[in-house]
Design an enzyme around this catalytic site. Structure first.
Site, mmCIF file in Angstrom:
data_model
loop_
_atom_site.group_PDB
_atom_site.id
_atom_site.type_symbol
_atom_site.label_atom_id
_atom_site.label_comp_id
_atom_site.label_asym_id
_atom_site.label_seq_id
_atom_site.Cartn_x
_atom_site.Cartn_y
_atom_site.Cartn_z
ATOM 1 N N LEU A 288 1.066 -1.049 0.064
ATOM 2 C CA LEU A 288 -0.229 -0.843 0.217
ATOM 3 C C LEU A 288 0.549 1.116 -0.104
ATOM 4 C CD1 LEU A 288 -2.987 -0.761 2.513
ATOM 5 C CD2 LEU A 288 -2.900 0.164 0.139
ATOM 6 N N ASP A 289 0.536 1.877 -0.710
ATOM 7 C CA ASP A 289 1.262 3.586 -0.902
ATOM 8 C C ASP A 289 1.236 3.870 0.825
ATOM 9 O OD1 ASP A 289 1.680 3.602 -3.266
ATOM 10 O OD2 ASP A 289 0.139 4.859 -3.895
ATOM 11 N N PRO A 290 2.879 4.738 1.144
ATOM 12 C CA PRO A 290 2.743 5.526 2.478
ATOM 13 C C PRO A 290 1.181 6.019 3.134
ATOM 14 C CG PRO A 290 4.809 5.717 1.429
ATOM 15 C CD PRO A 290 3.965 5.481 0.513
ATOM 16 N N ALA B 43 -1.393 6.068 2.265
ATOM 17 C CA ALA B 43 -2.855 4.869 1.567
ATOM 18 C C ALA B 43 -3.568 4.440 3.145
ATOM 19 C CB ALA B 43 -3.205 3.604 1.422
#
Length: 307
Positions: free
Chosen positions: A46-48, A50
């Site tokens: 997951l993107d930071p 997110a």
């Protein structure tokens, strides 16, 4: 003499609610230290920025993490219109400003219709994909640009939850490899004003849903026994696969790497199935052409269940 692995041999799956501003790898290491686990891995970055569902596999569960990496995912995101950023999300620098036309729900729905089903996406430069051994995001931070081939992904469902003058909220169910940031950018382009996402939350990954997640802060407040009770059995990752029951003699053959003749319940050759002995999960087997099964991936602890 082999070096002894540090930590506790824990097996199972934790459904972590990743906090914003934390990388998936950092979240994994925090949880691994909290559980003092010998071995752990997550099942899809997951993107930071997110938040939401990040399944963490401990011990024997790591053998099957690829099945979650390949699983469909569901996300909720807010799309802001009129601004394009270099990262595709709110953490990046705004590189384009556009006036937002007067859009109603029908206009947005008409644009969304073009992005359901199979679509082609060009992966963003700010991604973990690698070019000549280096993550693209590292090259992007150095101001370098790399041509990326378009990839085909599938948006199974996309629902418009709400809309305002400057943006709208979506819930998206999609195949692995789908970049929600890119999807939002492409929708913004179709609407003629550009877009980026300001929030992203994963709600589902394969068989797992958000209502079973645990925040790291809540796990910290528990004692060790209560934390371990939050782990799901290894085979919960594999409920989409058929199951077979095996007798003790056949299970011993399989655990020694040999094929075994069992009732394969009419499964087609080359099918993958979960294997159980007296309701204890042993691992995965492959149905062979001749109605036998062959070991595919078995638990190290399976020998205990077969005794």
């Amino acid at each position: 003499m082999a070096r002894r692995r540090r930590g506790t041999p824990i097996d199972g799956v934790l459904l972590l609610d990743k906090a914003p501003g934390v990388s998936s790898n950092r979240a994994l290491q925090q949880v691994r230290r909290l559980y003092d686990a010998q071995k752990a891995g997550h099942t899809g970055t997951l993107d930071p920025m997110a938040t939401g569902l990040l399944p963490v596999c401990f011990g024997e569960a790591t053998k099957f993490s690829a099945y979650l990496l390949d699983a469909d995912k569901t996300y909720r995101t807010w799309v802001r219109l009129g601004e394009v950023t270099d990262t595709g999300d709110a953490e990046g620098t705004v590189i384009e400003h556009h006036s937002v036309p007067a859009l109603d729900e029908r206009d947005i729905e008409a644009a969304l219709a073009g992005f359901r089903g199979e679509v082609e996406q060009v992966p963003p430069m700010y991604s973990a994909l690698k070019h000549q051994g280096r993550p693209l995001y590292e090259l992007a931070r150095e101001g370098k640009h790399v041509e990326r081939a378009a990839r085909r992904v599938t948006v199974y469902d996309m629902r418009l939850l709400s809309c305002e003058a400057e943006g709208f909220e979506l819930e998206v169910r999609c195949s692995k490899g789908t970049y929600i940031r890119t999807l939002a950018e492409d929708i913004g382009h179709a609407l003629g004003c550009g877009a980026h996402i300001t929030s992203l939350r994963r709600l589902r990954s394969g068989p797992f849903e958000a209502d079973a997640m645990h925040a790291f802060s809540a796990l910290e407040d528990l004692d060790a026994a209560s934390r371990e009770a939050r782990l799901l059995p290894v085979d919960t990752m594999l409920t989409h696969l058929p199951s077979l029951e095996v007798a003790a003699s056949a299970s011993r053959r399989l655990l020694h790497g040999q094929r075994a003749q069992i009732d394969t319940a009419g499964l087609a050759a080359q099918s993958t199935a979960r294997l159980y002995r007296d309701a204890a999960f042993l691992g995965l087997v492959t149905v062979t052409e001749c109605g036998e099964v062959a070991p595919r991936r078995l638990l190290n602890t399976a020998s205990l269940a077969s005794e």
